[in-house]
Design an enzyme around this catalytic site. Sequence first.
Site, mmCIF file in Angstrom:
data_model
loop_
_atom_site.group_PDB
_atom_site.id
_atom_site.type_symbol
_atom_site.label_atom_id
_atom_site.label_comp_id
_atom_site.label_asym_id
_atom_site.label_seq_id
_atom_site.Cartn_x
_atom_site.Cartn_y
_atom_site.Cartn_z
ATOM 1 N N SER A 257 -11.213 21.644 -26.530
ATOM 2 C CA SER A 257 -12.087 21.530 -25.456
ATOM 3 C C SER A 257 -12.405 22.597 -24.496
ATOM 4 O O SER A 257 -11.663 23.618 -24.792
ATOM 5 C CB SER A 257 -11.735 20.392 -24.409
ATOM 6 N N LYS A 258 -13.343 22.840 -23.634
ATOM 7 C CA LYS A 258 -13.565 23.874 -23.006
ATOM 8 C C LYS A 258 -12.548 24.506 -21.925
ATOM 9 O O LYS A 258 -12.596 25.504 -21.499
ATOM 10 C CB LYS A 258 -14.924 23.746 -22.087
ATOM 11 N N ARG A 259 -11.496 23.409 -21.607
ATOM 12 C CA ARG A 259 -10.706 23.814 -20.735
ATOM 13 C C ARG A 259 -9.494 24.522 -21.470
ATOM 14 O O ARG A 259 -8.371 24.709 -21.001
ATOM 15 C CB ARG A 259 -10.308 22.573 -19.680
ATOM 16 N N ASP A 260 -9.558 23.894 -22.790
ATOM 17 C CA ASP A 260 -8.174 24.619 -23.603
ATOM 18 C C ASP A 260 -8.046 25.987 -23.454
ATOM 19 O O ASP A 260 -6.797 26.560 -23.686
ATOM 20 C CB ASP A 260 -8.335 23.961 -25.047
#
Length: 492
Positions: A257-260
């Site tokens: 995900s983009k927050r990973d």
Amino acid sequence: MSVRVRFAPSPTGPLHIGGVRTALYNYLFAKKHQGTFILRIEDTDQGRFVPGAEEYICESLAWLGIEPTEGPTYGGKFGPYKQSDRKEIYHQYAFELIEKGKAYYAFDTPEELDLARKSSENDSFKYGVHSRMSMKNSLTLSEGESKTFIDSGDYVIRMLIPTDQDIKINDEIRGEVSFNSNELDDKVILKPDGMPTYHLANIIDDHLMEITHVIRGEEWLSSTAHHVLLYQFFDWNAPSFAHLPLILKPTGKGKLSKRDGAEFGFPVFPLTWARDGEESFPGFREAGMLPNALLNFLALLGWSPGDDKEIMSIDEMVELFSLEKIVKSGARFDIEKANWFNQQYILAMDESLIVEAITNQAIANGYDLTKLPYCVTMMKARVNNLDQILKDAYYLFEKPHQYDNDTFEKKYKPENKSHFNQIANILPEIGDKEAYETCIKSYISDSGCKMGDIFPVLRIALTGILQGPDLFDTFSILGGSEAKERILKLIN
Ligand code: GLU
């Protein structure tokens, strides 16, 4: 028929690395078949539109060198290529489906839909085969009642999903995938704001733009049943479909995900995204990743040419690419592997280009630019991204920020102090690595002291740390008086 493929992102924020891989596979497929690679901006959801996202997409593709030949800023005869500029086109088709009895008007208010959802078992409500006749729409209301709603503009248009039909998709990667129509909902295709939804706009555009192959992420597989039905409703031939495997977190569990990026400490976006008042995300470009290394890494994230070949130029990838060799299972995002690719590309890169690439960083730090070529020669085999060269070798440009005191205490014997003083005083002011090496080694053998007592301390004096590139290279780049100053500072 010549191959035409499209990359169709929604400009809802920066382009995630998964989107870049989708663009790359479309690009490779198009080039392989001497076809056309098209960019289409899917911005029908005005509520999720993010300014700057479209520019970000184009800049990313340009940086990577996988630019489309048709698209909003590229031109082409199938435009406009931005869906918000095509609004009128979709209307006509939505009404055509009403005429054909393949779609209908629905007038349910958000509250009514909410109520239907809440009164269903486990929120399992689906507006479709089993429920539509108890809802408020042009199938259940009288013509007069419907007309009142339609005239006031208060409606959506929904697809009329047929009952008991098996919908089969021949996915180029997954083989046959089938859905039963009773499980599908009557998707909204035209919204109250007059905008089409993704489903309608997507298939109309694919048809009008003569797209031959739809290559996209796995998350769209379940929508494909609706898309195939829409093609049937219009009596159009559907393109071929290929749904790409998910990109998984480094742990292999769940979708990346983009927050990973923040969680695992590496970028998941091609370019840095920083906008006032918004969450920002680091980019591979700014982290010193080379575009070709990133492409090479991404290409193999879900595809393999069939042997152990890893390092490939874009032309080789084009040559070897095929949809059959794409895997079905998710591909784990392994940053170590990305770094390894970058290292290989840095090693193969012309040194003058590396110098060019890090010049701005050196200027920003106020570094002496004449030292850059030497720094690059010394460091390029030791880093896996360009950014790291000046970070690791900062001591070539400024005094060490700190010293490895533990090691210094262990290695430094006070009785050797005079040796260090002497070495500091006999260093040539300028010279190549051999000049310093000869000078210091001759001193050691003449004086009878031990290399093991001298070299580690000299290293710490010059660089602050014990590990690093060749010590004599470091002397040569620093020059005699700077080296002397550093040696005397440490031992005194
Ligand atoms: N607009 C969709 C997206 O953002 C496109 C999906 C497709 O390629 O059909 O991914």
